[in-house]
Design an enzyme around this catalytic site. Structure first.
Site, mmCIF file in Angstrom:
data_model
loop_
_atom_site.group_PDB
_atom_site.id
_atom_site.type_symbol
_atom_site.label_atom_id
_atom_site.label_comp_id
_atom_site.label_asym_id
_atom_site.label_seq_id
_atom_site.Cartn_x
_atom_site.Cartn_y
_atom_site.Cartn_z
ATOM 1 N N THR A 1 52.415 52.571 54.096
ATOM 2 C CA THR A 1 50.686 52.146 54.325
ATOM 3 C C THR A 1 50.554 51.974 55.734
ATOM 4 O OG1 THR A 1 50.803 51.296 51.867
ATOM 5 C CG2 THR A 1 49.083 50.963 53.400
ATOM 6 N N GLU A 2 49.250 52.281 56.214
ATOM 7 C CA GLU A 2 48.907 51.838 57.568
ATOM 8 C C GLU A 2 47.650 51.279 57.612
ATOM 9 O OE1 GLU A 2 49.182 55.658 59.745
ATOM 10 O OE2 GLU A 2 51.546 55.769 59.460
ATOM 11 N N PRO A 3 47.288 50.699 58.665
ATOM 12 C CA PRO A 3 46.119 50.084 58.514
ATOM 13 C C PRO A 3 44.857 50.800 58.248
ATOM 14 C CG PRO A 3 47.079 49.589 60.709
ATOM 15 C CD PRO A 3 47.821 50.522 59.864
ATOM 16 N N ILE B 1 53.109 45.653 54.310
ATOM 17 C CA ILE B 1 54.379 46.018 53.878
ATOM 18 C C ILE B 1 55.171 44.820 53.297
ATOM 19 C CG2 ILE B 1 56.524 46.790 54.641
ATOM 20 C CD1 ILE B 1 54.140 48.828 54.934
ATOM 21 N N ARG C 1 48.038 24.320 19.357
ATOM 22 C CA ARG C 1 47.011 23.720 19.622
ATOM 23 C C ARG C 1 45.784 23.571 18.662
ATOM 24 N NH1 ARG C 1 44.045 20.515 23.473
ATOM 25 N NH2 ARG C 1 41.924 21.092 23.398
ATOM 26 N N HIS D 1 44.258 29.189 26.229
ATOM 27 C CA HIS D 1 44.562 27.686 26.757
ATOM 28 C C HIS D 1 43.298 27.108 27.168
ATOM 29 C CE1 HIS D 1 48.586 29.153 26.658
ATOM 30 N NE2 HIS D 1 49.086 28.240 27.102
ATOM 31 N N GLU E 1 52.707 50.642 45.149
ATOM 32 C CA GLU E 1 53.345 51.776 44.792
ATOM 33 C C GLU E 1 52.243 52.881 44.159
ATOM 34 O OE1 GLU E 1 56.467 52.063 45.534
ATOM 35 O OE2 GLU E 1 57.081 49.954 45.587
HETATM 36 C C1 LIG Z 1 50.907 43.164 47.459
HETATM 37 C C2 LIG Z 1 51.120 44.355 48.062
HETATM 38 C C3 LIG Z 1 52.424 44.992 48.523
HETATM 39 C C4 LIG Z 1 52.398 46.231 49.113
HETATM 40 N N1 LIG Z 1 53.624 46.452 49.551
HETATM 41 C C5 LIG Z 1 53.695 47.776 50.112
HETATM 42 C C6 LIG Z 1 55.124 48.156 50.803
HETATM 43 O O1 LIG Z 1 55.881 47.480 50.799
HETATM 44 N N2 LIG Z 1 55.083 49.464 51.304
HETATM 45 C C7 LIG Z 1 54.014 50.252 51.697
HETATM 46 O O2 LIG Z 1 54.065 51.244 52.262
HETATM 47 N N3 LIG Z 1 52.544 49.761 51.122
HETATM 48 C C8 LIG Z 1 52.628 48.646 50.406
HETATM 49 N N4 LIG Z 1 51.314 48.431 49.965
HETATM 50 C C9 LIG Z 1 50.163 48.987 49.947
HETATM 51 C C10 LIG Z 1 49.792 49.965 48.799
HETATM 52 O O3 LIG Z 1 51.013 51.005 48.859
HETATM 53 C C11 LIG Z 1 48.541 50.396 49.139
HETATM 54 O O4 LIG Z 1 47.664 49.139 48.864
HETATM 55 C C12 LIG Z 1 48.086 51.619 48.224
HETATM 56 O O5 LIG Z 1 48.570 52.810 48.276
HETATM 57 C C13 LIG Z 1 46.629 51.792 48.216
HETATM 58 O O6 LIG Z 1 46.146 52.002 49.728
HETATM 59 P P1 LIG Z 1 45.109 51.031 50.078
HETATM 60 O O7 LIG Z 1 45.384 49.718 49.815
HETATM 61 O O8 LIG Z 1 44.879 51.537 51.466
HETATM 62 O O9 LIG Z 1 43.724 51.728 49.255
HETATM 63 P P2 LIG Z 1 42.937 52.796 49.571
HETATM 64 O O10 LIG Z 1 43.707 54.159 49.691
HETATM 65 O O11 LIG Z 1 42.011 53.009 50.987
HETATM 66 O O12 LIG Z 1 42.006 52.969 48.294
HETATM 67 C C14 LIG Z 1 40.836 52.122 48.420
HETATM 68 C C15 LIG Z 1 40.319 52.201 46.943
HETATM 69 O O13 LIG Z 1 39.806 53.626 46.681
HETATM 70 C C16 LIG Z 1 40.384 54.197 45.442
HETATM 71 N N5 LIG Z 1 40.731 55.465 45.758
HETATM 72 C C17 LIG Z 1 41.295 55.940 46.731
HETATM 73 N N6 LIG Z 1 41.317 57.432 46.793
HETATM 74 C C18 LIG Z 1 40.674 57.740 45.483
HETATM 75 C C19 LIG Z 1 40.644 58.852 44.822
HETATM 76 N N7 LIG Z 1 40.852 60.182 45.457
HETATM 77 N N8 LIG Z 1 39.629 58.961 43.698
HETATM 78 C C20 LIG Z 1 39.211 58.098 43.217
HETATM 79 N N9 LIG Z 1 39.537 56.483 43.877
HETATM 80 C C21 LIG Z 1 40.415 56.326 45.055
HETATM 81 C C22 LIG Z 1 41.723 53.338 45.234
HETATM 82 O O14 LIG Z 1 41.941 53.500 43.933
HETATM 83 C C23 LIG Z 1 41.365 51.938 45.718
HETATM 84 O O15 LIG Z 1 40.768 51.156 44.757
HETATM 85 C C24 LIG Z 1 51.252 46.943 49.262
HETATM 86 C C25 LIG Z 1 50.041 46.628 48.611
HETATM 87 C C26 LIG Z 1 49.819 45.446 47.980
HETATM 88 C C27 LIG Z 1 48.638 44.905 47.421
#
Ligand SMILES: Cc1cc2nc3c(=O)[nH]c(=O)nc-3n(C[C@H](O)[C@H](O)[C@H](O)COP(=O)(O)OP(=O)(O)OC[C@H]3O[C@@H](n4cnc5c(N)ncnc54)[C@H](O)[C@@H]3O)c2cc1C
Length: 401
Positions: free
Chosen positions: A128-130, A159, A274, A352, A378
């Site tokens: 993942t990236e910003p 990450i 309870r 609860h 994931e």
């Molecule tokens: C606690 C935590 C730990 C993490 N750890 C890691 C890690 O170790 N390594 C890593 O690489 N990443 C990690 N992530 C990131 C994670 O993989 C991403 O959050 C995930 O891939 C979704 O990307 P995003 O958050 O940028 O959401 P986006 O891709 O921006 O999506 C935003 C929303 O739009 C929806 N959406 C996107 N595309 C579609 C579509 N085609 N149709 C319908 N809906 C859509 C999504 O379901 C989501 O609700 C972590 C995330 C969390 C919360």
């Protein structure tokens, strides 16, 4: 199909893990959540019983475990540390250690895997990236060949395990672009040690749940990564990454059923004792029917999860199924296990009453942990739906093409 039971070896394995967890982990889940750290002795203990990067082959210190055993371990860890932090540490290393073991160079495997399996290092995933999450093919981190190294530039965000990786001199299976114009066909994976010159960890983010493992990111600025850290072939990383995510999704789903199992056990104890209106609240149909529905959903989720684990093994290690067959089970397993765990936590919290809303009660930390799996880790729930839809209707129905 001949039977649905676990083998004697699998049952024995579950008993061993449960014993380890009951002795070392269950009572410390609150402490892990509060302190934001899994105690070193627990990680060491996991290493001693062969749980760290356990799917890596014995040649490199792994247990050579199949994905059913990894699924059992994840379920048990999440049942004990119901915040799911310990399960996250375990599953990230199992899934991405497996990818390193399968596609990494001999030199990298000899150097990296034995340390990870002993708990002396940490292997995570940097995809993942910003501004890029679900759309893995759109990652921007660039890797350019220069002699016998690759020069990395870009940023990874959200990450897992950034603090742990720094502390243990670990690193990440990192998704980069070697040929941006080729989109998903220009993706290459590298192992990126977090303590490499040019790699700078970014701010740690304060999450709402699974507090025992950190989340942050890293910047790459002209970071030199040796060629032998490439995982798989150049421009073929997209497929290896999908394989890793597919494995990890099964383990995420297993963590969901493990923590939901704990919630249901807590709930059953509570509704038996309870009292309201002169009797245990478990006597009321309104509560009992919810319990029946929750139990049914949990059993259905568990069946999906173990079928998915079995299919992974059959597909990726034995070649008996295609990636598409596997997708049709893994995506529903993650989707259903996540929402089921959320539903069960919500119901048990309601049983609860006011107590369920307090931090005295272990339910809120489980619910916070489950949310991380629903939101993203994931793959987001909607992405599971996109996979299911396009597998059923055909690739021309992939919505973003
Ligand atoms: C606690 C935590 C730990 C993490 N750890 C890691 C890690 O170790 N390594 C890593 O690489 N990443 C990690 N992530 C990131 C994670 O993989 C991403 O959050 C995930 O891939 C979704 O990307 P995003 O958050 O940028 O959401 P986006 O891709 O921006 O999506 C935003 C929303 O739009 C929806 N959406 C996107 N595309 C579609 C579509 N085609 N149709 C319908 N809906 C859509 C999504 O379901 C989501 O609700 C972590 C995330 C969390 C919360």
């Amino acid at each position: 199909m001949s039977n649905f039971s676990f083998t004697k070896e699998q049952e024995l394995f579950r008993e061993t893990i449960r014993e380890f967890c009951e002795k070392n982990l269950t009572a410390r889940s609150g402490e892990i959540d509060q302190n934001g750290r899994i105690p070193d002795e627990i990680v060491k203990g996991m290493a001693q019983i062969g749980l760290l990067a356990m799917t890596a082959s014995p040649t490199y210190g792994g247990s050579g475990a199949d994905f059913t055993l990894a699924t059992i371990a994840t379920e048990e860890l999440a049942r004990s540390d119901n915040s799911v932090a310990t399960a996250v540490l375990f599953l990230v290393e199992a899934a991405w250690g497996y990818i390193l073991d399968k596609y990494g160079t001999e030199k990298a495997k000899e150097e990296l895997l034995p340390k990870a399996t002993k708990g002396e290092s940490f292997i995570g995933i940097g995809s993942t990236e910003p501004d890029v999450g679900s759309d893995i093919a759109a990652v921007k981190m660039r890797a350019k060949k220069e002699g016998d190294t690759y020069i990395l530039n870009g940023e990874k965000a959200y990450i897992s395990g950034i603090k742990e990786a720094q502390r243990l001199d670990g690193g990440y299976v990192t998704v980069t672009k070697t040929a941006p114009e080729l989109k998903h066909k220009g993706v290459t994976l590298f192992y990126v040690p977090i303590n490499t010159p040019g790699i700078t960890p970014t701010a740690i983010l304060e999450n709402m749940g699974r507090m025992g493992i950190s989340t942050g990111g890293f910047n790459a600025e002209n970071a030199k990564i040796p060629e032998h850290y490439m995982i798989g072939e150049v421009n073929r990383g997209f497929y290896a990454a999908l394989e890793g995510f597919t494995h990890a999704r099964v383990l995420v789903a297993a963590a969901c059923i493990g923590t939901a199992q704990r919630a249901l056990e807590i709930g059953m104890d509570y509704i038996k004792q309870r009292k309201a209106f002169g009797r245990p609240i478990g006597k009321f149909e309104g509560i009992q029917f919810q319990l029946a529905d929750d139990y049914t959903k949990l059993e259905a989720a568990r069946l999906l999860v173990y079928k998915a684990a079995w299919m992974l093994e059959e597909c990726y290690r034995k070649g008996n199924f295609t990636y598409h067959d596997v997708n049709k089970i893994v995506a529903p397993a993650k989707l259903y296990a996540g929402t089921t765990a959320f539903d069960i936590y919500k119901d048990v919290m309601l049983w609860h009453g006011a107590m369920g809303y307090t931090k005295e009660c272990p339910l809120e930390r489980g619910l916070r942990g489950v949310m991380s799996y629903i939101i993203g880790a994931e793959g987001a729930q909607n992405i599971m739906r996109v996979i299911i839809g396009s597998e059923l209707l055909g690739p021309e129905f992939i919505p973003y093409r």
